[in-house]
Write an enzyme that holds these catalytic residues in place. Sequence first.
Site, short mmCIF file in Angstrom:
data_model
loop_
_atom_site.label_atom_id
_atom_site.label_comp_id
_atom_site.label_asym_id
_atom_site.label_seq_id
_atom_site.Cartn_x
_atom_site.Cartn_y
_atom_site.Cartn_z
N GLY A 45 0.44 -7.25 2.08
CA GLY A 45 1.65 -6.46 2.06
C GLY A 45 1.28 -5.01 2.30
CD GLN A 50 0.40 0.37 0.17
OE1 GLN A 50 1.17 -0.55 0.44
NE2 GLN A 50 -0.85 0.17 -0.25
CB CYS A 98 -3.34 -1.54 -4.35
SG CYS A 98 -2.16 -0.46 -3.51
CG LEU A 99 -4.35 -2.54 1.77
CD1 LEU A 99 -3.53 -2.61 3.05
CD2 LEU A 99 -5.75 -3.09 1.99
CG HIS A 140 1.55 -4.77 -5.28
ND1 HIS A 140 0.46 -4.66 -6.11
CD2 HIS A 140 1.30 -3.94 -4.23
CE1 HIS A 140 -0.39 -3.79 -5.60
NE2 HIS A 140 0.09 -3.34 -4.45
CD GLU A 141 2.98 -4.13 -0.73
OE1 GLU A 141 3.10 -2.92 -0.46
OE2 GLU A 141 1.87 -4.65 -0.93
CG HIS A 144 3.20 0.74 -2.99
ND1 HIS A 144 2.25 1.67 -3.37
CD2 HIS A 144 2.55 -0.43 -2.86
CE1 HIS A 144 1.08 1.08 -3.48
NE2 HIS A 144 1.23 -0.19 -3.17
#
Length: 185
Positions: A45, A50, A98-99, A140-141, A144
């Site tokens: 994702g 991000q 997480c990226l 999670h996304e 953000h």
Amino acid sequence: MKYPVTVYGDPILRKRAEEIDQDYPNLKEVIENMWETMYYSDGVGLAAPQVGLSIRMFVIDASSAADEEPELENFQKVFINPEILDLEGESWVMNEGCLSLPEIREDVSRPDEVTLRYFDENFEEHSETFNGFAGRVIQHEYDHLEGKLFIDYLSPLRKRLLKSKLISISQGKVIPAYRIKVPVK
């Protein structure tokens, strides 16, 4: 085009993202670039903040979990202006990464089920309920877009133990396999 991934310490990751409409500049190109960035970075994702865009949009490909959840085969979706309508089900723990937080993985508890209203890439409205792996990735996304990171769910002690890693990330002292954008001091 692959965007650099914005990492911990950049204020955009702590800001509530703005809604967009179908006239958002180069929307189709932005979505394509987000897919390319996510796949290149080996993510499941990716939220617009991000990649430095404070807009309410994320992309998800949950098909990697199709072995355990066959209904996720070919699960690739774009979520624009999502709104959580309901969180239900028993909470369960899963190790998340997480990226934007390279080299950090932690156990996080989240409810099993999320009901969401959102627009797809064609600005068609949907209301759907997701559970299991897809429901977790969506939560999670979505976080953000609200300026929240998975580390916010950790205990104060666990956060203190991660402090030096977080400082290293914010200073660019990590070397993930993808390009990152280090916060400007």
